[in-house]
Motif scaffolding. Structure first.
Motif, mmCIF file in Angstrom:
data_model
loop_
_atom_site.group_PDB
_atom_site.id
_atom_site.type_symbol
_atom_site.label_atom_id
_atom_site.label_comp_id
_atom_site.label_asym_id
_atom_site.label_seq_id
_atom_site.Cartn_x
_atom_site.Cartn_y
_atom_site.Cartn_z
ATOM 1 N N LYS A 356 16.511 13.667 -22.256
ATOM 2 C CA LYS A 356 16.739 14.203 -23.594
ATOM 3 C C LYS A 356 16.215 13.256 -24.672
ATOM 4 C CE LYS A 356 20.743 17.122 -22.600
ATOM 5 N NZ LYS A 356 22.165 17.403 -22.911
ATOM 6 N N ASN A 357 15.957 12.002 -24.292
ATOM 7 C CA ASN A 357 15.395 11.057 -25.261
ATOM 8 C C ASN A 357 14.058 11.527 -25.819
ATOM 9 O OD1 ASN A 357 17.522 9.272 -25.089
ATOM 10 N ND2 ASN A 357 16.569 7.985 -23.543
ATOM 11 N N PHE A 358 13.335 12.356 -25.039
ATOM 12 C CA PHE A 358 12.045 12.858 -25.515
ATOM 13 C C PHE A 358 12.211 13.723 -26.756
ATOM 14 C CE2 PHE A 358 10.705 11.670 -21.246
ATOM 15 C CZ PHE A 358 9.430 11.170 -21.465
ATOM 16 N N GLN A 359 13.416 14.292 -26.944
ATOM 17 C CA GLN A 359 13.662 15.136 -28.112
ATOM 18 C C GLN A 359 13.980 14.304 -29.355
ATOM 19 O OE1 GLN A 359 16.390 18.406 -27.328
ATOM 20 N NE2 GLN A 359 16.009 18.230 -25.140
ATOM 21 N N ASN A 360 14.120 12.988 -29.173
ATOM 22 C CA ASN A 360 14.482 12.117 -30.284
ATOM 23 C C ASN A 360 13.384 11.122 -30.615
ATOM 24 O OD1 ASN A 360 17.132 13.217 -30.613
ATOM 25 N ND2 ASN A 360 17.759 12.130 -28.772
ATOM 26 N N ILE A 361 12.140 11.505 -30.360
ATOM 27 C CA ILE A 361 11.008 10.660 -30.712
ATOM 28 C C ILE A 361 10.532 11.053 -32.107
ATOM 29 C CG2 ILE A 361 8.663 9.968 -30.124
ATOM 30 C CD1 ILE A 361 9.288 10.604 -27.222
ATOM 31 N N PHE A 362 10.676 10.142 -33.062
ATOM 32 C CA PHE A 362 10.300 10.412 -34.440
ATOM 33 C C PHE A 362 9.333 9.337 -34.932
ATOM 34 C CE2 PHE A 362 14.748 11.955 -34.014
ATOM 35 C CZ PHE A 362 14.465 13.309 -34.085
ATOM 36 N N PRO A 363 8.513 9.659 -35.909
ATOM 37 C CA PRO A 363 7.581 8.659 -36.437
ATOM 38 C C PRO A 363 8.334 7.531 -37.132
ATOM 39 C CG PRO A 363 7.577 10.628 -37.801
ATOM 40 C CD PRO A 363 8.373 10.964 -36.590
ATOM 41 N N PRO A 364 7.711 6.366 -37.245
ATOM 42 C CA PRO A 364 8.372 5.255 -37.932
ATOM 43 C C PRO A 364 8.841 5.643 -39.325
ATOM 44 C CG PRO A 364 6.436 4.463 -36.786
ATOM 45 C CD PRO A 364 6.411 5.960 -36.656
ATOM 46 N N SER A 365 10.047 5.231 -39.659
ATOM 47 C CA SER A 365 10.621 5.480 -40.977
ATOM 48 C C SER A 365 11.464 4.277 -41.356
ATOM 49 C CB SER A 365 11.483 6.750 -40.964
ATOM 50 O OG SER A 365 12.621 6.563 -40.135
ATOM 51 N N THR A 367 14.520 4.314 -42.072
ATOM 52 C CA THR A 367 15.883 4.470 -41.555
ATOM 53 C C THR A 367 15.884 4.361 -40.041
ATOM 54 O OG1 THR A 367 16.416 5.945 -43.402
ATOM 55 C CG2 THR A 367 17.923 5.941 -41.537
ATOM 56 N N LEU A 368 16.768 3.517 -39.517
ATOM 57 C CA LEU A 368 16.887 3.281 -38.078
ATOM 58 C C LEU A 368 18.187 3.854 -37.542
ATOM 59 C CD1 LEU A 368 15.723 -0.450 -38.033
ATOM 60 C CD2 LEU A 368 14.372 1.544 -37.336
ATOM 61 N N HIS A 369 18.123 4.389 -36.324
ATOM 62 C CA HIS A 369 19.308 4.872 -35.624
ATOM 63 C C HIS A 369 19.761 3.789 -34.642
ATOM 64 C CE1 HIS A 369 21.509 6.989 -32.375
ATOM 65 N NE2 HIS A 369 21.935 7.757 -33.359
ATOM 66 N N SER A 439 14.791 7.047 -37.143
ATOM 67 C CA SER A 439 15.592 8.247 -37.428
ATOM 68 C C SER A 439 14.826 9.183 -38.353
ATOM 69 C CB SER A 439 16.917 7.852 -38.072
ATOM 70 O OG SER A 439 17.639 8.995 -38.492
ATOM 71 N N LYS A 440 15.095 10.470 -38.205
ATOM 72 C CA LYS A 440 14.517 11.451 -39.135
ATOM 73 C C LYS A 440 15.408 11.631 -40.357
ATOM 74 C CE LYS A 440 16.839 15.402 -36.995
ATOM 75 N NZ LYS A 440 16.727 16.728 -36.404
ATOM 76 N N SER A 441 16.617 11.022 -40.327
ATOM 77 C CA SER A 441 17.598 11.204 -41.403
ATOM 78 C C SER A 441 17.437 10.137 -42.476
ATOM 79 C CB SER A 441 19.025 11.135 -40.834
ATOM 80 O OG SER A 441 19.207 12.066 -39.792
#
Length: 443
Positions: A356-365, A367-369, A439-441
């Motif tokens: 499920k980690n593949f669903q949480n791949i986001f570009p650098p931002s 904000t960090l999770h 993070s995308k948030s």
């Protein structure tokens, strides 16, 4: 297929009788450039453009050097991954636009991201900066088209009512939040393959899985993105559009499913995160060359997200290599510290196929999770830890129901990249190693 999509732009949803003459693909055997959408709304002549390159943060952003035929929806789509877009003003004569986001924090994240990765619309670089306006006030009578598009986007973003009669379990999400799209092809005079769908929809984000099938004598598909925002953008842009000229019309809805279970990689279904899957019952896994091609699709996550990012004061350039593998030296030979095998590294979060980690791949931002935080570690401890990487911690927030996770915002994307490099898998004690990802948030 020779007719591969080379560009897909964002269009306004419309009925099949109002579709553009320029379809996504002109015919099964043609090479296509992007479809063209022409905006007919009136421009506000009273709103002056801005020449100020750098300014104080504002939730209103000034966008310059836009292509002449760019649409309101394309400009709005630039801001969707960062938060709610609350207003837009297009200055067509000046090739400029003003975009207002709901919060200043969302605007800061957007500017920081695009300062490292130059945004493009219709293959043309554009430029984004803070406006000296703190709020965007527009005359809605002169800006009707833009406001209509904005309302349509807002409806997609905020829709939260489940489909009629649908039972929602504790772990389910509402259709508008799902990363899975249900696609129906109307007027299918030419065959539409899984690969054609992938070429079209991958323009809006990483496509993880596709399943095609026939139901009620109609060709249908389920397509899963890594991020629900990508699904929203694809639906807004493509619903009602033709794949080929005057036929093969896309009808797109959100699925009630949030994850697809793909068993085989063949011409009917494909899991781009699992190149090892067999092609059918009793069949061996795919030919190594084909499996390598699927793995290449997965590697494009990495390339798209990292190319153009700034690290150690320099811009990273990432392209595909002609080499299929990294050749390690024979055991016992001195490699002078130039190679390293990360196969069994604790830093690797994607060893398990289909994770499920593949669903949480986001570009650098910025904000960090953060996750796997022990109970004894307080907010101040984490702020100090991340400040010691050489950056500035702008904001921090524990998850309300789970203090094992938190969001932490650095001042810039470059600082966040450095912090992730330094602190992912950092030992916090009590047998807890910190997990850090982008993070995308926003906070």
């Amino acid at each position: 297929m020779d007719g591969i999509v080379t560009e897909v732009t964002v269009g306004v949803k419309r009925g099949s009788d109002e579709l553009l003459s320029g379809s996504v693909l002109s015919s099964p055997n043609s090479n296509m450039s992007g479809m063209v959408v022409t905006a007919n709304g009136n421009d506000s002549k009273k709103f002056k453009g801005e020449d100020k390159m750098d300014g104080a943060p504002s939730r209103v952003l000034h966008i310059r050097k836009l292509p002449g035929e760019v649409t309101e929806t394309e400009v709005i789509a630039l801001g969707l991954p960062f938060g709610k877009v609350t207003n837009i003003l297009m200055l067509k004569g000046k090739n400029q636009a003003f975009l207002e986001l709901a919060t200043e924090e969302a605007a800061i994240t957007m500017v920081n991201y695009y300062s490292a990765v130059t945004p493009h619309l219709r293959n043309q670089p554009i430029y984004i900066q803070y406006s000296n306006h703190k709020e965007l006030k527009t005359d809605n009578t002169l800006n009707q088209r833009a406001q209509a598009v904005l309302q349509a986007v807002t409806a997609v973003q905020t829709a939260s009512t489940p489909l009629s009669g649908a039972a929602v379990s504790e772990s389910a999400v509402t259709p508008a939040q799902s990363p899975v799209l249900r696609i129906i092809i109307d007027n299918m005079y030419y065959p539409v393959t899984l690969d054609v769908l992938h070429q079209i929809f991958t323009k809006f984000g990483a496509v993880l899985k596709i399943i095609t099938f026939t139901k009620n004598n109609q060709f249908q598909a389920l397509l899963q993105y890594g991020d629900p925002v990508n699904a929203q953008q694809a639906k807004l842009a493509l619903d009602g559009q033709n794949i080929y000229n005057a036929c093969c019309t896309l009808r797109i809805d959100f699925s009630k499913l949030v994850n697809l279970n793909v068993k085989y990689n063949n011409d009917k279904s494909r899991d781009y995160t699992r190149p090892d899957l067999p092609s059918g019952d009793g069949q061996p896994a795919l030919d190594p060359a084909i499996a390598a091609a699927f793995a290449k699709e997965t590697s494009l996550l990495a390339m798209n997200h990292l190319n153009g990012q700034k690290m150690y004061g320099k811009i990273i350039r990432v392209t595909l290599s002609k080499h299929q593998t990294v050749q390690l030296p024979r055991e016992g030979l001195d490699d002078q510290g130039l190679t390293k095998d990360f196969g069994n590294s604790p830093l690797h979060r994607f060893k398990k196929p289909g994770s499920k980690n593949f669903q949480n791949i986001f570009p650098p931002s910025a904000t960090l999770h953060l996750s796997n935080i022990p109970p004894s570690v307080a907010e101040e401890d984490l702020r100090t830890l991340f400040a010691n990487t050489g950056g500035t911690v702008k904001a921090f927030k524990f998850f309300q129901r789970d203090h094992k996770m938190a969001l932490l915002q650095m001042a810039t994307v470059e600082e966040a990249i450095q912090a992730l490099i330094d602190l992912h898998n950092y030992n916090l004690g009590e047998n807890h190693h910190l997990r850090v990802s982008f993070s995308k948030s926003t906070i």
